[in-house]
Design an enzyme around this catalytic site. Structure first.
Site, mmCIF file in Angstrom:
data_model
loop_
_atom_site.group_PDB
_atom_site.id
_atom_site.type_symbol
_atom_site.label_atom_id
_atom_site.label_comp_id
_atom_site.label_asym_id
_atom_site.label_seq_id
_atom_site.Cartn_x
_atom_site.Cartn_y
_atom_site.Cartn_z
ATOM 1 N N ASP A 12 4.476 0.424 12.050
ATOM 2 C CA ASP A 12 3.235 -0.143 11.499
ATOM 3 C C ASP A 12 3.007 -1.588 11.916
ATOM 4 O OD1 ASP A 12 3.414 1.628 8.308
ATOM 5 O OD2 ASP A 12 2.879 2.255 10.333
ATOM 6 N N ARG A 32 -4.020 10.971 4.093
ATOM 7 C CA ARG A 32 -2.895 11.898 4.218
ATOM 8 C C ARG A 32 -1.896 11.762 3.085
ATOM 9 N NH1 ARG A 32 -1.987 13.941 8.212
ATOM 10 N NH2 ARG A 32 0.253 13.891 7.925
ATOM 11 N N LYS A 51 0.847 -1.206 0.000
ATOM 12 C CA LYS A 51 0.000 0.000 0.000
ATOM 13 C C LYS A 51 0.876 1.248 0.000
ATOM 14 C CE LYS A 51 -1.731 1.567 4.030
ATOM 15 N NZ LYS A 51 -1.448 2.969 4.340
ATOM 16 N N ASN A 52 1.864 1.280 0.891
ATOM 17 C CA ASN A 52 2.640 2.508 1.072
ATOM 18 C C ASN A 52 3.668 2.741 -0.028
ATOM 19 O OD1 ASN A 52 1.091 2.966 3.262
ATOM 20 N ND2 ASN A 52 2.646 2.446 4.787
ATOM 21 N N ILE A 56 7.743 6.778 17.071
ATOM 22 C CA ILE A 56 7.487 7.501 15.820
ATOM 23 C C ILE A 56 6.249 8.389 15.928
ATOM 24 C CG2 ILE A 56 7.051 7.255 13.336
ATOM 25 C CD1 ILE A 56 9.775 6.192 14.044
ATOM 26 N N ARG A 73 -8.684 -0.277 4.388
ATOM 27 C CA ARG A 73 -7.745 0.679 3.795
ATOM 28 C C ARG A 73 -6.416 0.002 3.482
ATOM 29 N NH1 ARG A 73 -7.301 6.374 6.701
ATOM 30 N NH2 ARG A 73 -5.858 6.468 4.975
ATOM 31 N N CYS A 130 -4.770 13.045 12.336
ATOM 32 C CA CYS A 130 -5.432 11.737 12.181
ATOM 33 C C CYS A 130 -5.373 11.059 13.551
ATOM 34 C CB CYS A 130 -4.763 10.923 11.081
ATOM 35 S SG CYS A 130 -3.425 9.914 11.648
ATOM 36 N N ARG A 146 0.602 14.639 12.917
ATOM 37 C CA ARG A 146 1.191 14.330 11.597
ATOM 38 C C ARG A 146 1.242 15.568 10.699
ATOM 39 N NH1 ARG A 146 -1.123 8.752 9.463
ATOM 40 N NH2 ARG A 146 0.783 8.797 8.217
ATOM 41 N N PRO A 147 1.976 16.596 11.138
ATOM 42 C CA PRO A 147 2.127 17.790 10.293
ATOM 43 C C PRO A 147 2.895 17.464 9.004
ATOM 44 C CG PRO A 147 3.604 17.883 12.180
ATOM 45 C CD PRO A 147 2.725 16.687 12.391
ATOM 46 N N VAL A 148 2.941 18.445 8.107
ATOM 47 C CA VAL A 148 3.670 18.229 6.844
ATOM 48 C C VAL A 148 4.754 19.291 6.666
ATOM 49 C CG1 VAL A 148 1.839 16.977 5.632
ATOM 50 C CG2 VAL A 148 1.871 19.503 5.593
ATOM 51 N N ASP A 149 5.189 19.867 7.807
ATOM 52 C CA ASP A 149 6.180 20.952 7.720
ATOM 53 C C ASP A 149 7.459 20.538 7.010
ATOM 54 O OD1 ASP A 149 6.326 19.294 10.055
ATOM 55 O OD2 ASP A 149 7.848 20.615 10.868
ATOM 56 N N LEU A 150 7.870 19.281 7.186
ATOM 57 C CA LEU A 150 9.128 18.846 6.540
ATOM 58 C C LEU A 150 8.959 18.742 5.021
ATOM 59 C CD1 LEU A 150 10.501 16.147 9.020
ATOM 60 C CD2 LEU A 150 10.780 18.631 9.039
HETATM 61 C C1 EPZ Z 1 4.365 6.826 6.310
HETATM 62 O O1 EPZ Z 1 3.626 7.896 6.873
HETATM 63 C C2 EPZ Z 1 3.392 5.664 6.208
HETATM 64 N N1 EPZ Z 1 2.278 6.025 5.331
HETATM 65 C C3 EPZ Z 1 2.861 5.315 7.603
HETATM 66 O O2 EPZ Z 1 2.023 4.159 7.469
HETATM 67 C C4 EPZ Z 1 4.054 4.942 8.493
HETATM 68 O O3 EPZ Z 1 3.581 4.681 9.795
HETATM 69 C C5 EPZ Z 1 5.046 6.112 8.526
HETATM 70 O O4 EPZ Z 1 5.456 6.446 7.167
HETATM 71 C C6 EPZ Z 1 6.300 5.782 9.325
HETATM 72 O O5 EPZ Z 1 6.915 4.668 8.797
HETATM 73 C C7 EPZ Z 1 2.467 5.992 3.988
HETATM 74 O O6 EPZ Z 1 3.541 5.691 3.501
HETATM 75 C C8 EPZ Z 1 1.282 6.355 3.157
HETATM 76 P P1 EPZ Z 1 6.526 10.077 8.498
HETATM 77 P P2 EPZ Z 1 4.274 9.386 6.906
HETATM 78 O O7 EPZ Z 1 6.536 11.334 7.724
HETATM 79 O O8 EPZ Z 1 5.110 9.597 5.719
HETATM 80 C C9 EPZ Z 1 6.367 13.410 11.870
HETATM 81 C C10 EPZ Z 1 0.112 2.870 7.747
HETATM 82 O O9 EPZ Z 1 -0.370 2.338 8.750
HETATM 83 N N2 EPZ Z 1 6.376 14.367 10.757
HETATM 84 O O10 EPZ Z 1 7.677 9.141 8.377
HETATM 85 O O11 EPZ Z 1 3.169 10.346 7.173
HETATM 86 C C11 EPZ Z 1 5.106 12.560 11.931
HETATM 87 O O12 EPZ Z 1 4.078 13.231 12.636
HETATM 88 C C12 EPZ Z 1 0.631 4.282 7.812
HETATM 89 O O13 EPZ Z 1 0.237 2.304 6.625
HETATM 90 C C13 EPZ Z 1 6.483 15.734 11.038
HETATM 91 O O14 EPZ Z 1 6.543 16.136 12.180
HETATM 92 O O15 EPZ Z 1 5.190 9.277 8.207
HETATM 93 C C14 EPZ Z 1 5.587 11.320 12.641
HETATM 94 O O16 EPZ Z 1 5.564 11.555 14.038
HETATM 95 C C15 EPZ Z 1 0.402 4.920 9.165
HETATM 96 N N3 EPZ Z 1 6.500 16.614 10.002
HETATM 97 C C16 EPZ Z 1 7.036 11.174 12.167
HETATM 98 O O17 EPZ Z 1 7.412 12.460 11.653
HETATM 99 C C17 EPZ Z 1 6.434 16.199 8.694
HETATM 100 O O18 EPZ Z 1 6.470 17.039 7.782
HETATM 101 C C18 EPZ Z 1 7.230 10.163 11.051
HETATM 102 O O19 EPZ Z 1 6.278 10.446 10.051
HETATM 103 C C19 EPZ Z 1 6.325 14.818 8.432
HETATM 104 C C20 EPZ Z 1 6.300 13.918 9.480
#
Ligand code: EPZ
Length: 422
Positions: free
Chosen positions: A308, A94, A22-23, A330, A400, A118, A123-127
């Site tokens: 996950d 997201r 999926k991811n 995480i 999902r 969520c 889960r911000p997107v600032d990065l």
């Molecule tokens: C991906 O989410 C996966 N989703 C998630 O799987 C998975 O849990 C996660 O990576 C970690 O491995 C998809 O690939 C669609 P991150 P993502 O950015 O990219 C913080 C599932 O069950 N963060 O690695 O959103 C964030 O809040 C899902 O299949 C910021 O602060 O995860 C988290 O605490 C759930 N700012 C940490 O970083 C940002 O801009 C890691 O998030 C981005 C993230």
């Protein structure tokens, strides 16, 4: 809303085919926006999240056709007639934010709704946004949308993430393929889904080095061409179904399973007393003793233990012989399965990001509530071994990320059925 009823006690025997990830699919699909030539994905999973991404890409003007019962996705975005990703779609999933980088890289402008929080965290997107700014993008936040422009196109730059982010790495990687000059992404995520994306982008003509390591170097090109790419298998579905025979006893072979995708997870299974045997067809799982051993787990970015799989591992450890400590490092709120497991008799003490699980001989079936994708399936796993009947409600979360879970487990002898909502 459908529910799933599980009657526990059966040892599982048989084979489970593992689907495409999926991811990986959710980042490979937006890659079609980078080229005006067709991109076709094979081994795609049949999941509601993939349908949502299909709807989103079609709303932008991309042509997306699924064939072979959804396992082949043929896409073509030769002409986008809309550059706005609507809140109504983005709030449901997201991963929609992953259209931002490709759209901006290709056409120099994009408007994408902020995803909002969520269940498992803010889960911000600032990065994601900072990475695109490092490539020359100008961003403005207005009415809950990111308005991004790149006059004259994106420029190569240095992106240095303060901590690992899978999605931000994917957005930056895709954007960099069409940026003018060289982009270096430091502290990049190393997940297999990133490696799969890099392989697909390279087939499309991108110049990328370092996938699977913490530093990605991308030499921008003028345009990318079409490609056909098989989606890598889903290591999270794989790990989830490896836990089914682990929790019930019996032997199950996971078709297509690969140890290299889940090394840290397999180490914990070994410590718990679960045997993992590589076969020509995949991975064969057998529980060695009557009860699993307690083990401590801390979630980390790849190659560490995957967040996950934390909920699913907790379900196993609820019946372990001893006390296990699980640390969720995480996400800030990813123990919502714990209160539901406690309704089944589990003994779990949650403090902040740490859950202490004292194993019990056997859980007892009960009506429980799915709260998020991985929590849902952890309740199914617990129900497989529990005494009596477990009813998991709100299984739309499950759909999902897991295709036909009741068929895959039922084929191995589980007593499991889906109750369609009236
Ligand atoms: C991906 O989410 C996966 N989703 C998630 O799987 C998975 O849990 C996660 O990576 C970690 O491995 C998809 O690939 C669609 P991150 P993502 O950015 O990219 C913080 C599932 O069950 N963060 O690695 O959103 C964030 O809040 C899902 O299949 C910021 O602060 O995860 C988290 O605490 C759930 N700012 C940490 O970083 C940002 O801009 C890691 O998030 C981005 C993230």
């Amino acid at each position: 809303m459908d529910s799933i009823v599980v009657t526990g006690g059966a040892k599982l025997h048989g084979q489970i085919p593992i689907a495409g990830a999926k991811n990986a699919c959710l980042t490979l699909m937006p890659a079609t926006l980078l080229s005006d030539e067709p991109l076709t994905l094979t081994n795609a999973p049949r999941l509601s999240d993939i349908k949502t991404m299909t709807t989103l890409l079609q709303s932008l003007g991309a042509e997306v056709t699924t064939m072979q019962d959804g396992q082949v996705i043929a896409m073509s975005s030769h002409a986008l007639n809309n550059h706005t990703a609507d809140y109504d779609i983005v709030r449901k999933m997201r991963a929609s934010i992953l259209v931002l980088g490709p759209m901006l890289a290709r056409d120099g402008h994009a408007v994408v709704s902020l995803p909002g929080g969520c269940a498992i965290g803010a889960r911000p997107v600032d990065l994601h946004l900072k990475a695109l700014e490092a490539m020359g993008a100008e961003l403005e936040l207005k009415d809950g949308y990111v308005h991004a422009t790149a006059k004259g196109g994106l420029k190569g730059g240095t992106v240095e993430f303060p901590f690992v982010s899978v999605g931000a790495t994917e957005n930056a990687l895709m954007a960099a393929t069409l940026a003018k000059g060289t982009t270096v992404i430091k502290n990049a995520a190393r997940e297999p889904e990133i490696v799969d994306l890099a392989h697909c982008l390279r087939k499309m003509g991108a110049q990328i080095e370092g996938e699977g390591t913490s530093t990605l170097t991308i030499q921008g090109v003028d345009r990318l061409h079409g490609a056909t790419h098989p989606v890598v298998i889903d290591r999270i579905e794989l790990g989830t179904y490896m836990l089914a025979p682990a929790i019930t006893g019996g032997t199950v072979e996971l078709l297509g399973g690969r140890i290299d995708l889940i090394g840290a997870f397999c180490e914990k299974l070994d410590a718990a007393g679960i045997s993992v045997e590589e076969t020509d067809a995949g991975l064969k799982i057998t529980r060695k003793n009557g009860r699993v051993n307690a083990v401590d787990v801390a979630t980390e970015p790849f190659p560490g233990f995957p967040t996950d799989l934390q909920a699913q591992m907790m379900a196993l450890l609820c019946t372990a012989d001893g006390t296990s400590v699980l640390e969720e490092k995480i996400f800030e709120n990813r123990f919502m399965h714990a209160p539901e497991l406690m309704r089944m008799g589990a003994q779990i003490d949650v403090h902040g990001g740490t859950a202490t699980v004292t194993g019990v001989e056997r859980l007892k079936g009960a009506p429980v509530m799915a709260t998020d994708l991985r929590a849902s399936v952890s309740l199914i796993l617990a129900g497989l071994a529990a005494e009596g009947e477990t009813v998991v409600n709100r299984v739309y979360h499950l759909d999902r990320g897991y295709e036909r879970v009741e068929e895959k487990l039922g084929a191995c002898g589980a007593k499991i059925e889906r109750i369609q909502a009236a």
